[in-house]
Design an enzyme around this catalytic site. Structure first.
Site, PDB file in Angstrom:
ATOM      1  N   CYS A  29     -11.979 -18.843   7.510  1.00 20.83           N
ATOM      2  CA  CYS A  29     -12.024 -17.535   8.185  1.00 20.83           C
ATOM      3  C   CYS A  29     -11.211 -17.550   9.495  1.00 20.83           C
ATOM      4  O   CYS A  29     -11.626 -18.184  10.475  1.00 20.83           O
ATOM      5  CB  CYS A  29     -13.486 -17.161   8.443  1.00 20.83           C
ATOM      6  SG  CYS A  29     -13.723 -15.807   9.590  1.00 20.83           S
ATOM      7  N   CYS A  32     -12.930 -16.129  12.578  1.00 21.54           N
ATOM      8  CA  CYS A  32     -13.970 -17.063  13.064  1.00 21.54           C
ATOM      9  C   CYS A  32     -13.326 -18.126  13.945  1.00 21.54           C
ATOM     10  O   CYS A  32     -13.858 -18.493  14.998  1.00 21.54           O
ATOM     11  CB  CYS A  32     -14.673 -17.763  11.898  1.00 21.54           C
ATOM     12  SG  CYS A  32     -15.467 -16.629  10.746  1.00 21.54           S
TER      13      CYS A  32
END
Lengths: 107, 296
Positions: A29, A32
């Site tokens: 991600c 993230c």
């Protein structure tokens, strides 16, 4: 900043004396990854008031299911063993600060 | 040595220039990725890793600037122009310059932009927030260190005020700029977030001028998505295919989309301007006391 797994999540998060900001993330991600340095700073700033705990949902899918994580990054505040608030997606540092301030208290 | 250009050491500046020039000569300077298979962008070329903190530590540029640097350099789009910009940044930054006030000066410039001030002036509370954040940066520029609680108070007020603006999308976007800038310049993401908020305002301003709406954007997306399903014009690729589909289905939408592409191509202007401003400010920055003593 600690990492929690399916095995120790309740000990680290739900039974924590302090409020906990749980960061649900995954290695693939990008947002993230972008959020990580901000959380490092936040952990330092709010060291007295709360703990930040990271949960890799790829390695711990049961936790994603348990908390209904449908997208990441997802930040969730747990206080006294119960979910207090959550926010999903990328967030500016100012918005993140306001979120923590509103749900955890002053640093 | 925090925020002292090249840590006051000419050899460090020479090393930075050598690393950049070797990537330029080898054709391995890229916009993306930062550091992979010998290819390097502005960060990777200078520290041989995807590590912004190392860039700040090794060359003395403020961490907030380093965090925003890729965003600025990427706005040059073409590699030669990006290389020229990075070369100018290194060459025009004097060894030993005290760069600690460059970021607050840039934030001051962004908050004083006439278009931002005009928008915040529509809402008294928001204008008060803009002025209070501006005042904190101006105190930092003057050498003061405003208390962390003052920043927090200004920031939370700005976030709360932005949230009250529900009927004026442009002013709300200006509010996002104010709240993003409400951090001391030592905070790593302050310039990155503020530039991002300025970019969003600029996109909206451009879309308003063109009369291009979210509904238009959505219609383009749906036509493209449908073509993926039914395979129409599969002989074409990328943008060519999208434009051909729009020409066939909705020529007026196609015209608007072409204008949108052209206007969006100009969006980098703002980031490039900020980049050159950073170079100007770095060039004019005073030498740090330790450097002055060495020179004397």
């Amino acid at each position: 900043m600690r990492n929690a797994t399916e095995q120790d999540f309740d000990d680290i998060v739900m039974n924590n004396d302090k409020p906990v900001l749980v960061d649900f993330w995954a290695p693939w991600c990008g947002p993230c990854k972008a959020l990580a340095p901000t959380l490092d700073e936040l952990a330092e700033e709010y060291a007295e008031e709360m703990e930040i705990v990271k949960v890799d949902i790829e390695a711990n899918p049961a936790l994603a299911t348990r908390f209904g994580v449908r997208g990441i990054p997802l930040l969730m505040v747990v206080k006294d063993g119960a979910e207090q608030a959550r926010t999903f997606g990328t967030l500016s540092r100012s918005r993140l600060d306001a979120f923590v301030e509103a749900n955890v208290g002053a640093a | 040595m925090t925020d002292i250009a090249f840590l006051g050491d000419p050899a460090i500046k020479a090393q930075a220039l050598t690393r950049l020039r070797s990537h330029v000569a080898a054709g391995t300077f890229v916009i993306f990725p930062a550091w992979e298979d010998g290819k390097a962008n502005v960060i990777g070329a200078l520290v041989e890793a995807d590590d912004k903190q190392a860039f700040a530590d090794q060359y003395g540029y403020p961490i907030a600037f380093t965090t925003a640097l890729e965003m600025i350099v990427n706005a040059f789009r073409a590699v030669p122009a990006a290389q020229d910009f990075v070369g100018a940044l290194l060459e025009r930054t004097p060894v030993g310059a005290d760069l600690s006030r460059v970021v607050p000066q840039v934030l001051d410039y962004l908050l004083e932009r006439p278009d931002v001030a005009t928008l915040t002036a529509r809402h008294v509370e928001l204008e008060i927030c803009r002025c209070s954040v501006l005042a904190l940066h101006q105190r930092a520029i003057a050498g003061e260190t405003p208390d962390r609680k003052e920043w927090k108070s200004a920031r939370l007020a700005a976030v709360a005020t932005s949230d009250t603006i529900t009927d004026d999308a442009m002013a709300r976007l200006a509010g996002l700029i104010v709240e993003a800038a409400a951090w001391p310049a030592t905070m790593r993401t302050v310039l990155h977030d503020t530039l991002g908020a300025c970019g969003r305002l600029e996109i909206q301003q451009m879309m308003d001028v063109m009369g291009w709406t979210d509904a238009d954007e959505s219609r383009v997306f749906k036509i493209r998505e449908q073509a993926e399903v039914d395979g129409r014009m599969a002989e074409l690729e990328g943008l060519d295919r999208v434009l051909a589909l729009l020409d066939a289905d909705d020529p007026e939408l196609a015209r608007g989309f072409r204008e949108r592409l052209e206007q969006f191509g100009k969006l980098g202007d703002f980031y490039r301007t900020v980049g050159w401003k950073v170079i100007d400010l770095s060039e004019q920055a005073p030498l740090a006391a330790s450097t002055r003593e060495n020179v004397a």
